[in-house]
Design an enzyme around this catalytic site. Structure first.
Site, PDB file in Angstrom:
ATOM      1  N   GLY A  77      39.080  36.156  40.344  1.00 51.22           N
ATOM      2  CA  GLY A  77      40.290  36.496  41.101  1.00 51.22           C
ATOM      3  C   GLY A  77      41.223  37.373  40.287  1.00 51.22           C
ATOM      4  O   GLY A  77      41.869  38.276  40.827  1.00 51.22           O
ATOM      5  N   GLN A 150      48.746  36.337  38.789  1.00 46.89           N
ATOM      6  CA  GLN A 150      47.883  37.464  39.187  1.00 46.89           C
ATOM      7  C   GLN A 150      48.653  38.427  40.073  1.00 46.89           C
ATOM      8  O   GLN A 150      48.591  39.645  39.886  1.00 46.89           O
ATOM      9  CB  GLN A 150      46.646  36.939  39.916  1.00 46.89           C
ATOM     10  CG  GLN A 150      45.724  36.145  38.997  1.00 46.89           C
ATOM     11  CD  GLN A 150      44.563  35.512  39.740  1.00 46.89           C
ATOM     12  OE1 GLN A 150      44.443  35.612  40.957  1.00 46.89           O
ATOM     13  NE2 GLN A 150      43.702  34.840  39.004  1.00 46.89           N
ATOM     14  N   ASP A 295      45.395  25.490  36.021  1.00 43.65           N
ATOM     15  CA  ASP A 295      43.966  25.494  35.680  1.00 43.65           C
ATOM     16  C   ASP A 295      43.536  24.234  34.929  1.00 43.65           C
ATOM     17  O   ASP A 295      42.334  23.996  34.742  1.00 43.65           O
ATOM     18  CB  ASP A 295      43.626  26.727  34.832  1.00 43.65           C
ATOM     19  CG  ASP A 295      43.722  28.018  35.643  1.00 43.65           C
ATOM     20  OD1 ASP A 295      43.699  27.951  36.892  1.00 43.65           O
ATOM     21  OD2 ASP A 295      43.820  29.089  35.024  1.00 43.65           O
ATOM     22  N   LYS A 322      41.364  27.982  44.945  1.00 46.15           N
ATOM     23  CA  LYS A 322      40.832  28.469  43.660  1.00 46.15           C
ATOM     24  C   LYS A 322      39.323  28.728  43.826  1.00 46.15           C
ATOM     25  O   LYS A 322      38.848  28.889  44.938  1.00 46.15           O
ATOM     26  CB  LYS A 322      41.131  27.442  42.565  1.00 46.15           C
ATOM     27  CG  LYS A 322      42.627  27.361  42.234  1.00 46.15           C
ATOM     28  CD  LYS A 322      43.105  28.622  41.548  1.00 46.15           C
ATOM     29  CE  LYS A 322      44.595  28.579  41.257  1.00 46.15           C
ATOM     30  NZ  LYS A 322      45.091  29.877  40.795  1.00 46.15           N
ATOM     31  N   ARG A 326      39.540  22.779  44.871  1.00 46.85           N
ATOM     32  CA  ARG A 326      39.464  21.888  43.698  1.00 46.85           C
ATOM     33  C   ARG A 326      39.944  20.475  43.990  1.00 46.85           C
ATOM     34  O   ARG A 326      39.522  19.537  43.310  1.00 46.85           O
ATOM     35  CB  ARG A 326      40.243  22.488  42.517  1.00 46.85           C
ATOM     36  CG  ARG A 326      39.496  23.639  41.906  1.00 46.85           C
ATOM     37  CD  ARG A 326      40.098  24.118  40.605  1.00 46.85           C
ATOM     38  NE  ARG A 326      39.205  25.109  40.026  1.00 46.85           N
ATOM     39  CZ  ARG A 326      39.579  26.070  39.199  1.00 46.85           C
ATOM     40  NH1 ARG A 326      40.832  26.174  38.834  1.00 46.85           N
ATOM     41  NH2 ARG A 326      38.686  26.914  38.714  1.00 46.85           N
TER      42      ARG A 326
HETATM   43  C1  S3P Z   1      45.519  33.667  36.147  1.00 45.84           C
HETATM   44  C2  S3P Z   1      46.446  33.156  37.014  1.00 45.84           C
HETATM   45  C3  S3P Z   1      46.235  31.927  37.809  1.00 45.84           C
HETATM   46  C4  S3P Z   1      45.055  31.128  37.266  1.00 45.84           C
HETATM   47  C5  S3P Z   1      43.855  31.984  36.978  1.00 45.84           C
HETATM   48  C6  S3P Z   1      44.207  33.037  35.935  1.00 45.84           C
HETATM   49  C7  S3P Z   1      45.860  34.897  35.407  1.00 45.84           C
HETATM   50  O1  S3P Z   1      46.007  32.267  39.150  1.00 45.84           O
HETATM   51  O2  S3P Z   1      44.703  30.104  38.177  1.00 45.84           O
HETATM   52  O3  S3P Z   1      42.789  31.197  36.501  1.00 45.84           O
HETATM   53  O4  S3P Z   1      45.146  35.265  34.446  1.00 45.84           O
HETATM   54  O5  S3P Z   1      46.862  35.541  35.765  1.00 45.84           O
HETATM   55  P1  S3P Z   1      47.211  32.609  40.173  1.00 45.84           P
HETATM   56  O6  S3P Z   1      47.912  33.775  39.651  1.00 45.84           O
HETATM   57  O7  S3P Z   1      46.564  32.930  41.480  1.00 45.84           O
HETATM   58  O8  S3P Z   1      48.033  31.361  40.252  1.00 45.84           O
END
Ligand code: S3P
Length: 409
Positions: A77, A150, A295, A322, A326
């Site tokens: 993602g 993200q 996480d 996720k 989960r």
């Molecule tokens: C991440 C942000 C999180 C996390 C993912 C990694 C990142 O997701 O769950 O494993 O590296 O920015 P979200 O931004 O969707 O919360």
């Protein structure tokens, strides 16, 4: 533990946008980070990798070219959402897609702000594949309803390629690696409370950085040490950024014996963690800290299952979107091992402390579910069968080997 996955993605992407050769050491061995490198290569970036050493030949954002085929983010993602931000600012059409799990995950949260910056972005019923026709972008002030690092990073990256000043606000703090690491590439980022902003058009210069050990991978080893008798684990060179270590605070509140030593702090806090066998008691994890341990909830649930009393997680509905659902996957696996629990829409309540027994359990193709159930299996009587365990490679390919290397294993 391998190099941090979140940081490795970002260093590779920033290196690709920079001018000059970026050197990354201790780059994550995770399959997710290999997906980021493959997508950047497909955009014309020269990347050399020797084990955990990666060199990224950046020629500025202008040098990124239209890919010949859809970009495959695999299970990642972060790759898909962060690259969407970059591609929104480039004048060509590209398609971002991924594996079956990623194609079930929501992307409108990133598509919407990119559209309001002027990019043409089309999702498939709110999910990947995501088609982006980028171009000249205008800056925005974006308020996120759900904290997401993200989405924050995607908008900031698009903001770097936009005209004007872009700012992003979130309801509670999510991981802040983008804000901490862009300055190492010469970009000025302003931060106040839960808002980050930057001026578009800043030129990135290449950098030389080391990724610290992955805090989220560390969580599984820490919990394993806590729940096993006569046990201690020492992890060195681990990321200790407070937006990633809230799980340590929760474990301490549960009575865990954990010592942390911060050895350096710029651009990211890094140091060692020592954790040993502990008598744990339940606690309550509420919505305000969920983004800082999102996480690590699978690992914490295992600690909760072995703790005396009630262990509860609330305000974590994000877990349902996720790599797997989960909440459902954890509840299914732990129940099969004899844990008494109640599943809720936004979390679960575990009545901990009963002995675990072996079972046949499923990872649902989700690396963190696989590792959580494997750690629970260490404390269960008998041999547990974990189906689809190879998915640990998505974040922590060395996991089973490391677990096997312990004294008396
Ligand atoms: C991440 C942000 C999180 C996390 C993912 C990694 C990142 O997701 O769950 O494993 O590296 O920015 P979200 O931004 O969707 O919360």
């Amino acid at each position: 533990v391998p190099g941090d996955k979140s940081i490795s993605h970002r260093l590779a992407i920033f290196g690709a946008l920079a001018h000059g050769e970026t050197h990354i050491s201790n780059f994550s061995s995770a399959e997710d980070c290999a997906s980021t490198l493959a997508c950047l290569r497909a955009l014309g970036v020269r990347i050399e990798r020797r084990g955990n050493e990666v060199r990224v030949g950046g020629r500025g954002p202008e040098a990124l070219g239209a890919p010949e085929a859809p970009l495959d983010a695999g299970n990642s993602g972060s790759t898909l959402r962060m690259l969407a931000g970059v591609l929104a600012g480039r004048p060509f059409r590209s398609v971002l897609t991924g594996d079956a799990s990623l194609r079930r995950r929501p992307v409108e949260r990133v598509a919407k702000p990119l559209r309001s910056m002027g990019a043409r972005v089309t999702s498939t019923d709110g999910r990947p594949p995501l088609t982006i026709e980028g171009g000249t972008l205008r800056a925005i002030d974006h308020r996120m309803e759900v904290a997401s690092a993200q989405v924050k990073s995607a908008v900031l990256l698009a903001g770097l390629l936009a005209n004007g000043r872009t700012s992003v606000s979130e309801p509670s703090p999510s991981r802040d690696h983008t804000e901490r690491l862009l300055p190492a590439f010469g970009v000025a980022v302003t931060r106040r409370d839960c808002t980050a902003s930057l001026e578009g058009g800043q030129r990135l210069r290449a950098a030389s950085l080391e990724a610290p050990g992955d805090a989220s991978s560390a969580a599984f080893l820490v919990v394993a040490a806590l729940i096993l008798g006569d046990s201690e684990v020492r992890l060195e060179n681990v990321l200790l950024n407070p937006t990633r270590t809230a799980f340590l605070d929760v474990l301490r509140a549960m009575g865990a014996r954990i010592d942390v030593e911060v050895e350096r702090s710029d651009p990211e806090p890094v140091g060692s963690i020592v954790a040993g066998s502990s008598e744990l008691r339940g606690t309550s994890v509420g919505p305000e800290i969920v983004p800082a341990l999102i996480d690590e909830i699978p690992a914490l649930a295992v600690a909760g299952a072995l703790a005396a009393g009630e262990f509860e997680v609330r305000g974590a509905a994000e877990l349902r979107v996720k790599e797997s659902d989960r909440i459902a996957a954890l509840c299914e696996g732990l129940r099969a091992m004899g844990v008494s629990l109640v599943e809720r829409e936004d979390g679960f309540r575990i009545h901990g402390g009963s002995p675990l027994h072996s079972a046949a359990v499923r990872s649902h193709g989700d690396h963190r579910i696989a590792m959580a159930l494997a750690v629970a299996a260490l404390a269960a009587r008998g041999d547990t069968q974990l189906h689809d365990a190879d998915c640990v490679g998505v974040s922590f390919p060395e996991f089973f080997e490391l677990m096997g290397a312990g004294r008396g294993a």
